[in-house]
Design an enzyme around this catalytic site. Sequence first.
Site, PDB file in Angstrom:
ATOM      1  N   TYR A 110       0.836  -1.199   0.000  1.00 33.52           N
ATOM      2  CA  TYR A 110       0.000   0.000   0.000  1.00 33.52           C
ATOM      3  C   TYR A 110       0.875   1.254   0.000  1.00 33.52           C
ATOM      4  O   TYR A 110       0.585   2.220  -0.709  1.00 33.52           O
ATOM      5  CB  TYR A 110      -0.946  -0.015   1.208  1.00 33.52           C
ATOM      6  N   ASN A 134     -12.751  -0.676  -4.574  1.00 32.99           N
ATOM      7  CA  ASN A 134     -12.703  -0.934  -6.004  1.00 32.99           C
ATOM      8  C   ASN A 134     -13.938  -1.721  -6.452  1.00 32.99           C
ATOM      9  O   ASN A 134     -14.155  -2.834  -5.994  1.00 32.99           O
ATOM     10  CB  ASN A 134     -11.421  -1.726  -6.331  1.00 32.99           C
ATOM     11  N   CYS A 142      -6.878  -4.818  -7.828  1.00 34.11           N
ATOM     12  CA  CYS A 142      -6.589  -4.536  -6.424  1.00 34.11           C
ATOM     13  C   CYS A 142      -5.944  -5.736  -5.724  1.00 34.11           C
ATOM     14  O   CYS A 142      -5.298  -5.565  -4.690  1.00 34.11           O
ATOM     15  CB  CYS A 142      -7.858  -4.092  -5.697  1.00 34.11           C
ATOM     16  N   HIS A 143      -6.083  -6.926  -6.320  1.00 34.69           N
ATOM     17  CA  HIS A 143      -5.458  -8.116  -5.727  1.00 34.69           C
ATOM     18  C   HIS A 143      -3.932  -8.054  -5.771  1.00 34.69           C
ATOM     19  O   HIS A 143      -3.270  -8.805  -5.062  1.00 34.69           O
ATOM     20  CB  HIS A 143      -5.965  -9.390  -6.420  1.00 34.69           C
ATOM     21  N   GLU A 169      -1.443 -15.277 -12.047  1.00 37.12           N
ATOM     22  CA  GLU A 169      -0.682 -14.263 -12.794  1.00 37.12           C
ATOM     23  C   GLU A 169       0.823 -14.524 -12.743  1.00 37.12           C
ATOM     24  O   GLU A 169       1.543 -14.054 -13.618  1.00 37.12           O
ATOM     25  CB  GLU A 169      -0.985 -12.877 -12.244  1.00 37.12           C
TER      26      GLU A 169
END
Length: 171
Positions: A110, A134, A142-143, A169
């Site tokens: 963050y 979000n 946001c993940h 990913e």
Amino acid sequence: MTRPEQEEAVYAVVDSPLGEITVCCIGDCVCGLWFEGQRRFGSTMPEGAIRIAPAENPAMDHCVAWLEEYFSGRFTPGCGLPPLRLMGSEFCMRVWHGLVALPPGITVSYAELARRLGLPSAASRAVGTAVGKNPVSIIVPCHRVVRADGSPGGYAGGTERKLWLLRHEAR
């Protein structure tokens, strides 16, 4: 005086490896994408949105095709994103646009996201709040934001889904 015609709000429910996903569009833009049971589910879905089949709306069809590519592992990051209509405060919009710029396969804290947005790292809590609001999961990734110690932190769609998306990913 005539009232301008309001754009039609529609939604569809599609299957994914992580359970059902509800996609909402206003006009030709995606305004929401939520996992079943997600916190703030439907937060940007206009009252009276009509359920349709994905192929009945070009933006919805585009979004579903993008999701299929994403889950298949064949997607090209940043390419072919469906048009979005993000609805939130100016600060939230700034954070969400910063999320879209994060490439798959990486994570940021963050505080790092705050820094990338030109904010002091002390703004990390405010950034975290915006990340949590979000309304367009996966497409606005946001993940990819984790705690400073590398642990996953929270996720409105559930920590197990967040971990699955990050593993997916990383391949």
